[in-house]
Scaffold this motif. Structure first.
Motif, PDB file in Angstrom:
ATOM      1  N   ALA A 217       0.858  -1.353  -0.087  1.00 59.24           N
ATOM      2  CA  ALA A 217      -0.025   0.117   0.036  1.00 59.24           C
ATOM      3  C   ALA A 217       0.968   1.246   0.074  1.00 59.24           C
ATOM      4  CB  ALA A 217      -0.963  -0.051   1.262  1.00 59.24           C
ATOM      5  N   ARG A 218       1.979   1.167   0.244  1.00 57.39           N
ATOM      6  CA  ARG A 218       2.888   2.409   0.303  1.00 57.39           C
ATOM      7  C   ARG A 218       4.124   2.243  -0.666  1.00 57.39           C
ATOM      8  NH1 ARG A 218       0.680   0.647   4.718  1.00 57.39           N
ATOM      9  NH2 ARG A 218      -0.184   2.132   6.290  1.00 57.39           N
ATOM     10  N   THR A 219       4.199   1.642  -1.888  1.00 53.20           N
ATOM     11  CA  THR A 219       5.069   1.482  -2.477  1.00 53.20           C
ATOM     12  C   THR A 219       5.322   2.895  -3.616  1.00 53.20           C
ATOM     13  OG1 THR A 219       3.894   0.404  -4.180  1.00 53.20           O
ATOM     14  CG2 THR A 219       4.924  -1.059  -2.875  1.00 53.20           C
ATOM     15  N   LEU A 220       6.500   2.811  -4.128  1.00 53.06           N
ATOM     16  CA  LEU A 220       6.819   4.188  -4.674  1.00 53.06           C
ATOM     17  C   LEU A 220       7.545   3.660  -5.907  1.00 53.06           C
ATOM     18  CD1 LEU A 220       8.414   6.404  -1.977  1.00 53.06           C
ATOM     19  CD2 LEU A 220       6.087   6.438  -2.991  1.00 53.06           C
ATOM     20  N   PRO A 221       7.064   4.258  -7.299  1.00 52.90           N
ATOM     21  CA  PRO A 221       7.853   3.944  -8.323  1.00 52.90           C
ATOM     22  C   PRO A 221       9.225   4.243  -8.346  1.00 52.90           C
ATOM     23  CG  PRO A 221       5.641   4.997  -8.723  1.00 52.90           C
ATOM     24  CD  PRO A 221       5.842   5.194  -7.273  1.00 52.90           C
ATOM     25  N   GLY A 222      10.186   3.304  -8.664  1.00 50.09           N
ATOM     26  CA  GLY A 222      11.485   3.447  -8.651  1.00 50.09           C
ATOM     27  C   GLY A 222      12.148   3.132  -7.420  1.00 50.09           C
ATOM     28  N   VAL A 223      11.217   2.954  -6.245  1.00 54.26           N
ATOM     29  CA  VAL A 223      11.663   2.582  -5.209  1.00 54.26           C
ATOM     30  C   VAL A 223      11.600   1.013  -4.741  1.00 54.26           C
ATOM     31  CG1 VAL A 223      12.122   2.934  -2.574  1.00 54.26           C
ATOM     32  CG2 VAL A 223      11.706   4.792  -4.319  1.00 54.26           C
ATOM     33  N   ASP A 224      10.145   0.664  -4.670  1.00 55.80           N
ATOM     34  CA  ASP A 224       9.729  -0.499  -4.740  1.00 55.80           C
ATOM     35  C   ASP A 224       8.624  -0.904  -5.189  1.00 55.80           C
ATOM     36  OD1 ASP A 224       8.517   1.163  -3.015  1.00 55.80           O
ATOM     37  OD2 ASP A 224       8.372   0.366  -1.018  1.00 55.80           O
TER      38      ASP A 224
END
Length: 493
Positions: A217-224
């Motif tokens: 629910a907390r993923t960020l594009p380019g990070v996870d």
């Protein structure tokens, strides 16, 4: 730390996996040490000695069992949870600080002399920092021997040994086999350079759905990202960058690591274990929380809920600041803007080695995960990168400057009370933000946030008091596992 002989022997006799990593069983007649759940015949009482660490058993002249591989047991839940010097030292050693900075660097970080630190660790663990780091080097080297096609000399230095001779002597002493013999026993197949497949052990049960749901629910594009029960993310490591794909399974979390520098294997493994809270003792946590009638049904239905932690303390602190008084989706939008701005600014867009039964390499998308920008980069971003009120933007800049300058330590080896106090000295950071960071970045198992709206909603859903004061009072019965209770309240909401 003293071990109760009878309790330990009963655990060995019943092959209780819950005690793996809590202590080690050394058998004097064979010269071998095992994990409590070893499937071998239970040794006689008079032939057994118990140790609190693998390093202490090795120091006592015992070699690792080839059957149960005790050196890859889950980490001790006591050292994982404790906030004292020994607990902090163990987390720093696990992150490879001794290999990078020596015992002097470890002692400096902890604020003690080398002599006093050695005395404390030897008293509690039966081995000093060098012996503890040596045991970790041996495990790292074994993984590289069995899962990569690197030359043995390359592996020696990648694992942190000072010389090839030291590497050979240590492997022979710990495993009773030379590195070349270990490689013959488990022949490798040439794969993608820099890719290492591992199994990360944990104490069951593990409620993977709650972990992946929270992180997803907390993923960020380019990070996870989360896909098909696999969590992937980028990693910023001491010697370079990397990425990991983590897939929970029965008794193991399968990990596929891609590293730009194999010297980062030990820190990468330590951070993955920390992220999924794999060294926790779910039996102890659930026993305590399940004793509360309000939580009993939830604990019985969802055993083994962990606290999703972090691989990057600064990233978690920024997430906490951005998440103040906004929804999860709103925080993701703002954080995504920061990640994109940083990328545009720099021009860039208990482990076990596995053989053929290991997981398939992670999809190529993992290679594009670069992780969260560093504190130094965030501190220099323009106002347009933040998309938030000026006061909150100033808070993030102050936070980034403090971390970049070394004035604020947000890693697991930090002093929890000191870090919490220093965070609250920064403008715009109060008890909720500092507590959230302490729980997820520093790994404090006993954080409770009674003013949190979701926690209060969850409390109401479970029939608990939902005013901040009354809820905080009720939560006292959940010590020392209030962080785990908080996760359950959030799930109930």
């Amino acid at each position: 730390m003293e071990l109760d002989f009878e309790r330990c022997y009963r655990a060995v006799d019943s092959r209780d996996q819950r005690f793996d990593g809590c202590f080690y069983t050394a058998v004097r007649t064979t010269g071998i040490y095992c994990r409590p759940s070893c499937p071998a015949v239970t040794p006689k009482r008079q032939n057994v000695t118990f140790y609190v660490s693998a390093a202490a058993a090795q120091r006592g002249g015992f070699r690792a069992c080839r059957r149960c591989r005790p050196d890859v047991a889950p980490g001790s839940p006591e050292w994982d949870a404790r906030a004292d010097t020994v607990g902090r030292a163990m987390r720093l050693i696990g992150d490879g600080v001794v290999d990078r900075e020596g015992v002097t660097g470890l002692a400096t970080r902890l604020g003690y002399t080398e002599r006093h630190l050695n005395r404390m660790l030897t008293t509690e663990l039966g081995a000093g920092p060098l012996a503890l780091a040596r045991a970790q080097r041996a495990q790292t080297a074994r993984i590289l021997v069995e899962t990569t096609d690197l030359g043995l000399a390359e592996i020696a230095f990648a694992a942190g040994f000072g010389s090839v001779r030291q590497f050979n002597d240590t492997m022979l002493e710990v495993y009773a086999q030379s590195p070349s013999r270990l490689r013959e026993k488990r022949p490798i197949t040439r794969g993608e350079a820099g890719v290492i497949n591992l199994r990360l052990a944990y104490r069951p049960p593990l409620h993977a759905t709650s972990l992946l749901g929270f992180l997803g629910a907390r993923t960020l594009p380019g990070v996870d990202e989360v896909d098909d029960l696999t969590y992937r993310r980028g990693l910023a490591l001491p010697h370079g960058t990397g990425s990991v794909a983590l897939r929970p399974a029965d008794r193991w979390v399968f990990a596929t690591l891609r590293l730009s520098d194999v010297r980062d294997l030990a820190p990468a493994v330590a951070r993955c274990r920390r992220l999924f809270d794999l060294d926790a003792d779910p039996d102890a946590v659930d026993t305590m929380l399940g004793a509360d009638p309000a939580l009993a049904a939830m604990v019985a239905a969802e055993p083994g809920v962990r606290v999703p932690r972090a691989v990057d303390g600064f990233e978690m602190a920024v997430r906490a600041v951005v998440g103040q008084q906004v929804s999860v989706s709103g925080a993701r939008t703002t954080l995504g803007r920061i990640v994109r701005a940083a990328a545009a600014d720099d021009g860039s867009g208990g482990t076990d080695g596995l053989g053929p039964s290991g997981p398939a390499p992670a999809p190529a998308s993992t290679n594009q995960l670069t992780g969260f920008p560093s504190a130094a980069v965030v501190a220099e971003l323009p106002d347009s990168a933040f998309g938030m009120p000026a006061a909150r933007r100033a808070t993030i800049r102050a936070l980034a400057a403090a971390v970049a300058d070394g004035k604020l330590d947000l890693e697991p080896g930090a002093d929890r009370s000191e870090t919490t106090a220093r965070m609250q000295e920064l403008p715009g950071i109060g008890p909720w933000t500092a507590g959230y960071v302490a729980m997820r970045a520093i790994g404090d198992p006993d954080v409770f946030l009674p003013t949190d709206l979701a926690a209060r909603r969850g409390a109401a859903a479970l029939g608990l008091p939902d005013s901040a004061k009354a809820l905080a009072a009720h939560a006292e019965r959940w010590r020392p596992w209030r962080s785990y209770a908080l996760i359950r309240l959030w799930r109930a909401a």
